[in-house]
Design an enzyme around this catalytic site. Structure first.
Site, short mmCIF file in Angstrom:
data_model
loop_
_atom_site.label_atom_id
_atom_site.label_comp_id
_atom_site.label_asym_id
_atom_site.label_seq_id
_atom_site.Cartn_x
_atom_site.Cartn_y
_atom_site.Cartn_z
N ASP A 121 2.53 -6.37 14.37
CA ASP A 121 3.45 -6.17 13.26
C ASP A 121 4.41 -6.97 13.24
O ASP A 121 4.81 -7.90 14.31
CB ASP A 121 3.72 -4.63 13.26
N TYR A 155 8.59 -9.26 6.96
CA TYR A 155 7.42 -10.06 6.32
C TYR A 155 7.38 -9.83 4.68
O TYR A 155 6.81 -10.74 4.14
CB TYR A 155 5.97 -9.79 7.01
N THR A 193 4.11 0.29 7.61
CA THR A 193 4.00 1.01 8.89
C THR A 193 5.31 1.26 9.48
O THR A 193 5.25 2.14 10.62
CB THR A 193 3.11 0.09 10.27
N HIS A 194 6.44 0.55 9.02
CA HIS A 194 7.59 1.18 9.27
C HIS A 194 7.92 2.47 8.76
O HIS A 194 8.97 3.10 9.50
CB HIS A 194 8.73 0.20 8.68
N1 DGL Z 1 5.63 -3.08 8.87
C1 DGL Z 1 5.08 -4.00 7.78
C2 DGL Z 1 4.26 -3.38 6.83
O1 DGL Z 1 3.43 -2.52 7.14
C3 DGL Z 1 5.92 -5.10 7.34
C4 DGL Z 1 7.53 -4.68 7.00
C5 DGL Z 1 8.26 -6.01 6.88
O2 DGL Z 1 8.07 -6.80 7.75
O3 DGL Z 1 8.75 -6.08 5.79
O4 DGL Z 1 4.15 -3.90 5.64
#
Ligand code: DGL
Length: 266
Positions: free
Chosen positions: A10, A42, A185-186
């Site tokens: 991740d 991301y 997932t955060h």
């Molecule tokens: N945890 C990631 C997701 O599920 C990315 C969060 C991020 O880096 O903006 O999208």
């Protein structure tokens, strides 16, 4: 039998919510996790950048001799999965399809909410797949970018978290949805705060459980399980390892060994 570890990655700590379910579903499997804490988030980056970062992490995981990879990131799953699947000769499981399946199983009114990063929402991955499976479904989406730094900081139940949840989710609460997909997932790290704000009538869907079961089914069907009783877990992150270590210990309730690694070298 295949004793090699499962690779999981991740942008940061978010994928640990998937690791937690993997350990629960497959306690005998070893895992290698990479959190790209130097380059998080991301969700505000372009598809090209996210795909390039993911390629580097995939190469790193392959060097760790993993037998399969879980993309524990919705942003990567919704923007880069097809590129990665084509380019890398290893089984890859992503998180969007399991999230869609879990949501279809729980919604009764077919009014569902999806929250995720800007890049995930912009990709339309959840909406397209939900509607392809059930055309009558109504999907209400909202990007909640500030949930990611809150989770990285460990601010998940305090007043700042509560106010941010209310600010982002007010418009979804008004839409009379009966289920809400945590399409990042955060976000499960803020599950309690999100659940309390949305109310008991809204079911919170975390794709992580179904994702872990998908990997379990895959390994069993190919006779690729480890055959061990208890797996071991190694964690890598690209920056701020002490903060990562703290969140890791808090969320996984295991003593985590975190190493620093620069994905750009791969
Ligand atoms: N945890 C990631 C997701 O599920 C990315 C969060 C991020 O880096 O903006 O999208």
């Amino acid at each position: 039998m295949d004793k090699r570890p499962i690779g999981i990655f991740d942008s940061g700590v978010g994928g640990l919510t998937v690791v937690k379910q993997v350990i629960k579903a497959m306690p005998g499997e070893d895992t290698v996790y990479f959190g790209d804490t130097a380059r998080v988030p991301y969700g505000s980056k372009s598809k090209e950048t996210v795909t390039e970062f993911s390629r580097q992490i995939m190469r790193f995981l392959l060097k760790q001799d993993v037998k399969a990879v879980i993309i524990a990131c919705n942003t990567v799953s919704s923007n880069s999965y097809h590129d990665l699947e084509t380019e890398f000769d290893i089984p890859i499981i992503e998180v969007v399809s399991p999230g869609v399946e879990s949501c279809l199983a729980v919604t009764k009114t077919n009014r569902v909410g999806v929250i995720g990063t800007a890049a995930t929402i912009k990709s339309g991955a959840y909406e397209h797949r939900l509607k392809a499976a059930r055309p009558e479904i109504q999907v209400f989406q909202k990007s909640c970018p500030l949930f990611v730094p809150l989770a990285e900081e460990g601010f998940t139940e305090n007043d700042i978290a509560k106010l941010t949840v209310k600010t982002y989710l007010k418009e979804l609460k008004d839409k009379n949805i009966d289920s809400l997909i945590l399409g990042c997932t955060h976000y499960p790290m803020l599950k309690k705060t999100i659940g309390e704000y949305m109310g008991e009538e809204v079911k919170i869907v975390d794709p992580a459980t179904e994702t872990a079961h998908k990997m379990k089914d895959f390994l069993e069907s190919r006779n690729m399980t480890s055959g061990k009783e208890k797996g071991s877990h190694i964690f890598y992150c690209s920056d701020n390892c002490s903060q990562f270590n703290m969140i890791c210990n808090k969320n996984l309730e295991i003593q985590c060994r975190v190493h620093k690694e620069n994905a750009e070298r791969y």
